[in-house]
Design a protein around this motif. Structure first.
Motif, PDB file in Angstrom:
ATOM      1  N   ALA A   1       4.779  17.773 -18.245  1.00  8.55           N
ATOM      2  CA  ALA A   1       5.012  17.017 -17.013  1.00  8.55           C
ATOM      3  C   ALA A   1       6.441  16.481 -16.984  1.00  8.55           C
ATOM      4  CB  ALA A   1       4.004  15.875 -16.902  1.00  8.55           C
TER       5      ALA A   1
ATOM      6  N   THR B   1       3.156  12.778 -13.579  1.00  9.95           N
ATOM      7  CA  THR B   1       4.011  13.101 -12.440  1.00  9.95           C
ATOM      8  C   THR B   1       3.636  12.299 -11.195  1.00  9.95           C
ATOM      9  OG1 THR B   1       2.553  14.904 -11.741  1.00  9.95           O
ATOM     10  CG2 THR B   1       4.307  15.469 -13.287  1.00  9.95           C
TER      11      THR B   1
ATOM     12  N   LEU C   1       9.546  17.440 -14.361  1.00 11.01           N
ATOM     13  CA  LEU C   1      10.297  16.417 -13.637  1.00 11.01           C
ATOM     14  C   LEU C   1      11.799  16.611 -13.840  1.00 11.01           C
ATOM     15  CD1 LEU C   1       8.164  13.207 -14.327  1.00 11.01           C
ATOM     16  CD2 LEU C   1       8.332  14.481 -12.181  1.00 11.01           C
TER      17      LEU C   1
ATOM     18  N   LEU D   1       3.784  23.589 -10.612  1.00 15.90           N
ATOM     19  CA  LEU D   1       2.694  22.682 -10.978  1.00 15.90           C
ATOM     20  C   LEU D   1       1.372  23.417 -11.144  1.00 15.90           C
ATOM     21  CD1 LEU D   1       3.481  19.648  -8.628  1.00 15.90           C
ATOM     22  CD2 LEU D   1       4.063  19.895 -11.056  1.00 15.90           C
TER      23      LEU D   1
ATOM     24  N   ARG E   1       6.086  11.281  -8.428  1.00 17.17           N
ATOM     25  CA  ARG E   1       6.928  12.293  -7.781  1.00 17.17           C
ATOM     26  C   ARG E   1       6.185  13.117  -6.727  1.00 17.17           C
ATOM     27  NH1 ARG E   1      11.264  15.581  -9.676  1.00 17.17           N
ATOM     28  NH2 ARG E   1      11.870  13.797 -10.961  1.00 17.17           N
ATOM     29  N   TYR E   2       4.926  13.480  -6.983  1.00 16.72           N
ATOM     30  CA  TYR E   2       4.257  14.457  -6.134  1.00 16.72           C
ATOM     31  C   TYR E   2       3.062  13.853  -5.412  1.00 16.72           C
ATOM     32  CZ  TYR E   2       6.902  17.264  -9.444  1.00 16.72           C
ATOM     33  OH  TYR E   2       7.899  17.773 -10.229  1.00 16.72           O
TER      34      TYR E   2
ATOM     35  N   HIS F   1      12.731  19.891 -11.694  1.00 16.65           N
ATOM     36  CA  HIS F   1      12.575  19.802 -10.237  1.00 16.65           C
ATOM     37  C   HIS F   1      13.534  18.782  -9.626  1.00 16.65           C
ATOM     38  CE1 HIS F   1       8.156  21.378 -10.602  1.00 16.65           C
ATOM     39  NE2 HIS F   1       9.051  22.302 -10.828  1.00 16.65           N
TER      40      HIS F   1
ATOM     41  N   ARG G   1      -1.137  15.326 -14.475  1.00 20.54           N
ATOM     42  CA  ARG G   1      -0.924  14.769 -13.139  1.00 20.54           C
ATOM     43  C   ARG G   1      -0.500  13.307 -13.210  1.00 20.54           C
ATOM     44  NH1 ARG G   1      -4.540  15.761  -7.692  1.00 20.54           N
ATOM     45  NH2 ARG G   1      -3.368  14.329  -6.350  1.00 20.54           N
TER      46      ARG G   1
END
Length: 297
Positions: free
Chosen positions: A129, A250, A133, A231, A253-254, A136, A247
């Motif tokens: 993860a 992150t 990050l 992902l 971020r998402y 991305h 998850r």
């Protein structure tokens, strides 16, 4: 997957040494051994600490260029969190005898995550993860383009339809849940920004060492696009606990729409492995376990 395409240009050891000599006679003198030959590249180990990536086909030459363009930036960010990437130490140019670019990269100690149990892989879910990050980040205008990876899902809908038709002929019960997951992804809000993505993040392109995440490799499909594509790897790699920890790592971020698209991409990748892995039982097994994971969630 189908059998590997025939090489359009294959170099033996003397040929690789001749190419190396155009950049460095010292490198050309190091011990050299072929260690892998895939669809796109041959990999030669060079001495104890280096490797040579040499394209086998003209179509693969651009992938080498993509790595040469992207990896210096991406690898520096990964290095800050202790994850390696094969950033070229020599950017090889076409020569009179070999018409394509090539690279000398570090030899990274580790073994692929492909074939390892999901609970074993889940130990390093938070580390992956963090690595994504780092990858991305906003991509510049000259980012390598890729018409297949990280694009809006609707652009790959017709391709998935063909996969699902093949899968229905073999196992209708396996195809229908994947179709439902894909439809959910199509209905989700689209990506709001294009960022750097690895573009081919499956277990064969992730190296582990002594139980930890060691490296992300094979960046030939690197591009700018929807991070949901990368992902999707959580369903290829981890058990339910690992997916939850991935998850959670992150969460800032998402959004939920990104995860819905990611699950749809995982369904797409599962369908590919289930319909194109006749000569690769390891990828067939990956497709089956990924399909189960996608449906579980």
């Amino acid at each position: 997957m189908a059998d590997s395409p025939s090489a359009e240009r294959r170099l033996d050891a003397d040929g690789v040494r001749a190419v190396l000599a155009t950049a460095s006679t010292d490198l050309a003198a190091l011990p050299l051994a072929l260690v892998a030959e895939g669809w796109d590249n041959a990999i030669w180990r060079l001495g104890a600490e280096l490797a040579v990536r040499v394209p086998r086909r003209a179509l693969a030459a651009d992938l080498i260029l993509h790595e040469q363009r992207a990896l210096p930036e991406i690898a520096s960010r990964l290095a800050r969190i202790g994850v390696r990437a094969p950033v070229p130490v020599v950017v090889g140019r076409p020569t009179a005898t070999f018409p394509w670019p090539w690279s000398v990269v570090p030899w990274i100690q580790g073994s692929p995550a492909l074939g390892r149990s999901r609970d074993t892989n889940s130990a390093w879910a938070p580390a992956l993860a963090a690595a994504l990050l780092a990858v991305h980040r906003p991509a510049p205008p000259d980012t390598p383009s890729n018409p297949y990876r990280g694009v809006p899902l609707r652009e790959r809908d017709s391709a998935l339809r063909l996969r699902l038709e093949d899968l229905r002929a073999e196992d209708r019960a396996a195809a229908e849940p994947l179709d439902a997951v894909w439809q959910s992804g199509l209905a989700a809000a689209p990506a709001r920004a294009r960022v750097w993505i690895h573009g081919d993040l499956h277990p064969g392109n992730i190296l582990t060492h002594e139980g930890a995440l060691a490296a992300l490799i094979d960046f030939g499909d690197v591009t700018a696009g929807d991070p949901a594509y990368d992902l999707a790897a959580t369903w290829l790699l981890f058990d339910a606990d690992g997916r939850a920890r991935f998850r959670a790592g992150t969460a800032d971020r998402y959004d939920d729409a990104t995860w819905t698209r990611a699950r749809a991409w995982a369904a797409y990748i599962a369908a590919v492995f289930l319909t194109q892995s006749d000569d690769r039982p390891d990828f067939r097994a990956l497709g089956e376990s990924t399909a189960r994971a996608v449906v579980e969630d």
